[in-house]
Design an enzyme around this catalytic site. Structure first.
Site, PDB file in Angstrom:
ATOM      1  N   CYS A 118       4.152  17.303   8.932  1.00 45.68           N
ATOM      2  CA  CYS A 118       5.376  16.323   9.630  1.00 45.68           C
ATOM      3  C   CYS A 118       6.166  16.202  10.492  1.00 45.68           C
ATOM      4  O   CYS A 118       7.035  15.712  11.180  1.00 45.68           O
ATOM      5  CB  CYS A 118       5.457  14.882   9.141  1.00 45.68           C
ATOM      6  N   HIS A 260      10.493  10.751  12.514  1.00 47.61           N
ATOM      7  CA  HIS A 260       9.115  10.493  11.912  1.00 47.61           C
ATOM      8  C   HIS A 260       8.978   9.077  12.166  1.00 47.61           C
ATOM      9  O   HIS A 260       9.637   8.632  11.031  1.00 47.61           O
ATOM     10  CB  HIS A 260       8.982  11.570  11.189  1.00 47.61           C
ATOM     11  N   ASN A 290       1.064   6.737  11.813  1.00 40.53           N
ATOM     12  CA  ASN A 290       2.072   8.196  11.452  1.00 40.53           C
ATOM     13  C   ASN A 290       0.958   9.494  11.801  1.00 40.53           C
ATOM     14  O   ASN A 290       0.290   9.921  11.628  1.00 40.53           O
ATOM     15  CB  ASN A 290       1.893   8.519   9.231  1.00 40.53           C
TER      16      ASN A 290
HETATM   17  O1  UT7 Z   1       4.162  11.498   6.949  1.00 44.28           O
HETATM   18  C1  UT7 Z   1       4.427  11.997   5.914  1.00 44.28           C
HETATM   19  C2  UT7 Z   1       5.512  11.504   4.879  1.00 44.28           C
HETATM   20  N1  UT7 Z   1       4.274  10.254   4.679  1.00 44.28           N
HETATM   21  C3  UT7 Z   1       4.915   9.868   3.927  1.00 44.28           C
HETATM   22  O2  UT7 Z   1       6.467   9.071   3.711  1.00 44.28           O
HETATM   23  C4  UT7 Z   1       4.387   7.796   3.334  1.00 44.28           C
HETATM   24  C5  UT7 Z   1       6.040   7.204   1.748  1.00 44.28           C
HETATM   25  N2  UT7 Z   1       4.614   7.087   1.090  1.00 44.28           N
HETATM   26  C6  UT7 Z   1       4.046   5.494   1.922  1.00 44.28           C
HETATM   27  O3  UT7 Z   1       4.349   4.965   2.914  1.00 44.28           O
HETATM   28  C7  UT7 Z   1       4.060   4.335   1.043  1.00 44.28           C
HETATM   29  O4  UT7 Z   1       4.024   5.034  -0.754  1.00 44.28           O
HETATM   30  C8  UT7 Z   1       2.555   3.795   0.603  1.00 44.28           C
HETATM   31  C9  UT7 Z   1       2.513   3.110   2.253  1.00 44.28           C
HETATM   32  C10 UT7 Z   1       1.558   5.222   0.660  1.00 44.28           C
HETATM   33  C11 UT7 Z   1       2.198   2.721  -0.920  1.00 44.28           C
HETATM   34  O5  UT7 Z   1       3.503   1.840  -0.884  1.00 44.28           O
HETATM   35  P1  UT7 Z   1       3.759   1.611  -1.946  1.00 44.28           P
HETATM   36  O6  UT7 Z   1       4.472   0.397  -2.050  1.00 44.28           O
HETATM   37  O7  UT7 Z   1       4.076   2.937  -2.862  1.00 44.28           O
HETATM   38  O8  UT7 Z   1       2.217   1.344  -2.606  1.00 44.28           O
HETATM   39  P2  UT7 Z   1       1.760   1.842  -4.405  1.00 44.28           P
HETATM   40  O9  UT7 Z   1       1.051   3.561  -3.724  1.00 44.28           O
HETATM   41  O10 UT7 Z   1       3.434   1.720  -5.281  1.00 44.28           O
HETATM   42  O11 UT7 Z   1       0.306   0.092  -4.508  1.00 44.28           O
HETATM   43  C12 UT7 Z   1       1.380  -0.511  -5.040  1.00 44.28           C
HETATM   44  C13 UT7 Z   1       0.226  -1.126  -5.188  1.00 44.28           C
HETATM   45  C14 UT7 Z   1      -0.798  -0.173  -5.952  1.00 44.28           C
HETATM   46  O12 UT7 Z   1      -1.442  -1.356  -6.792  1.00 44.28           O
HETATM   47  P3  UT7 Z   1      -1.032  -1.519  -7.970  1.00 44.28           P
HETATM   48  O13 UT7 Z   1      -1.861  -1.140  -9.141  1.00 44.28           O
HETATM   49  O14 UT7 Z   1       0.337  -1.860  -8.339  1.00 44.28           O
HETATM   50  O15 UT7 Z   1      -2.112  -3.253  -8.391  1.00 44.28           O
HETATM   51  C15 UT7 Z   1      -1.934  -0.201  -5.387  1.00 44.28           C
HETATM   52  O16 UT7 Z   1      -3.436   0.062  -5.760  1.00 44.28           O
HETATM   53  O17 UT7 Z   1      -0.860  -1.571  -3.651  1.00 44.28           O
HETATM   54  C16 UT7 Z   1      -1.565  -0.834  -4.281  1.00 44.28           C
HETATM   55  N3  UT7 Z   1      -2.363  -0.039  -2.865  1.00 44.28           N
HETATM   56  C17 UT7 Z   1      -2.768  -1.204  -1.776  1.00 44.28           C
HETATM   57  N4  UT7 Z   1      -2.923  -2.441  -1.579  1.00 44.28           N
HETATM   58  C18 UT7 Z   1      -3.463  -3.250  -0.565  1.00 44.28           C
HETATM   59  C19 UT7 Z   1      -2.029   1.389  -2.204  1.00 44.28           C
HETATM   60  N5  UT7 Z   1      -2.713   0.545  -1.245  1.00 44.28           N
HETATM   61  C20 UT7 Z   1      -2.790  -0.008  -0.504  1.00 44.28           C
HETATM   62  C21 UT7 Z   1      -4.036  -1.194   0.070  1.00 44.28           C
HETATM   63  N6  UT7 Z   1      -3.701  -2.254   0.119  1.00 44.28           N
HETATM   64  N7  UT7 Z   1      -3.917  -0.565   1.812  1.00 44.28           N
END
Ligand code: UT7
Length: 334
Positions: A118, A260, A290
């Protein structure tokens, strides 16, 4: 050399291209357990473009490159070289840049890829800018292009919602003198200890496709989302501050931040930490998701073509990605 006569590079033209096929959050929510609301609130993404079966990275790169050349009024035969930033090349080798060069019909012109995922466009920009500053080249085509959709596990809701396909390009040329604008400080960084934060395990020399069980399964993106998120916010802020310090300018001299596009919440956090209002960020993550190395040149082209970015303005570019890699740069628009 007298600093007043030092060569700098300038962006002579921009271009971008995205596949026609739109995949909405609703489309994804019919395949995995997610919702339009969750995706919009947690990422800012509404839809993304996905390449059709016949389209690949070099096709998107070629279209973006042609548009940038047209905008710059430069003919392909005037180019000294082509640099493509991509982590999703058409082939393991040769480079996607060579495929683009072949399609542009300019044999002999050098062509190579840069892979910093990225952050790839920042790395390619720095290489191209250095080649022009050193006097080795006069005119270069720098492209960021990705077909991320082919490396997404469409059954993994934590990653499949994020990525999209596209390409963006700039034509870099030689400027007049120092102080007359153009590409200023560009800083690059990496920390390979965190290689596994975002990675594709299969398809390389360590895990060739035929060794994968089941075949092809390992050729998809694995990501530790929240660790990546935290590191992105911290490193983006640090590298932006490094560039501002090197340039000797404050945030008020930044008219536009072209970041980005990984997650709107990363950009909101960055805006708050830097004290640069989000209205001065060029944001198109809602429509493209992204697109990795393509995201900065795509957003840049959009803001140049709609006249948000104008000559004399200060434009700050900043990226974070797999590697982990990060980097920022300042361009005084000409
Ligand atoms: O380009 C290179 C750089 N990339 C990035 O910078 C990406 C950075 N990361 C992110 O954008 C975020 O971490 C994500 C969008 C990938 C995830 O968001 P988050 O707020 O960090 O969520 P999380 O991984 O902490 O998950 C929170 C909850 C989990 O459920 P529980 O365990 O709390 O019950 C996940 O299973 O959200 C759940 N979850 C979803 N729920 C509905 C994860 N993905 C989804 C989804 N829909 N698509």
């Amino acid at each position: 050399m007298n600093p007043a006569t030092k060569t700098r590079s300038v962006i002579l033209g921009t271009g971008s291209f995205a596949p026609e096929n739109i995949v909405t959050n609703e489309d994804i929510s019919r395949k995995v357990d997610t919702s339009d609301l969750w995706i919009r609130e947690r990422t800012g993404i509404r839809e993304r473009r996905v390449a059709s079966a016949g389209e690949s990275t070099s096709d998107l790169a070629l279209e973006a490159g042609r548009k940038a050349l047209g905008h710059a009024g430069i003919s392909p035969s005037d180019l000294d070289g082509i640099i493509v930033a991509t982590a999703t090349p058409d082939l393991t080798f040769p480079s996607t840049a060579c495929l683009v060069q072949g399609k542009l019909g300019i044999p002999g012109t050098f062509a190579f890829d840069v892979n910093a995922v990225c952050s790839g466009f920042m790395y390619a920009l720095k290489v191209a800018d250095s080649m022009i500053r050193s006097g080795q080249c006069e005119t270069l085509l720098v492209i960021g292009a990705e077909v991320m959709s082919r490396f997404v596990d469409w059954s993994d809701r934590s990653t499949c919602i994020l990525f999209g396909d596209g390409a963006g390009a700039v034509v870099l040329g030689k400027s007049g003198k120092e102080g007359s604008g153009g590409v200023g400080t560009v800083t690059l960084h990496a920390d390979g200890r965190y290689w596994d934060l975002i990675h594709v395990p299969g398809g390389g020399a360590k895990t060739p496709v035929e060794m994968e069980r089941p075949p092809g399964n390992a050729c998809t993106i694995r990501m530790k989302g929240s660790e990546t998120f935290r590191m992105a916010v911290r490193t983006l802020e640090e590298s932006v501050r490094e560039v501002l310090k090197e340039e000797g300018i404050g945030v008020n001299e930044v008219d536009w931040v072209v970041p980005h596009q990984a997650n709107i919440r990363i950009l909101e956090a960055l805006s708050e930490r830097l004290g640069i209002p989000l209205e001065r960020f060029v944001i198109n993550i809602d429509r493209y998701g992204n697109t990795s190395a393509a995201s900065i040149p795509m957003a840049l082209d959009e803001a140049v073509q709609d006249n948000r970015i104008r000559p004399g303005q200060g434009v700050l570019l900043t990226a974070f990605g797999s590697g982990v890699t990060w980097g920022s740069g300042f361009v005084k628009w000409t």
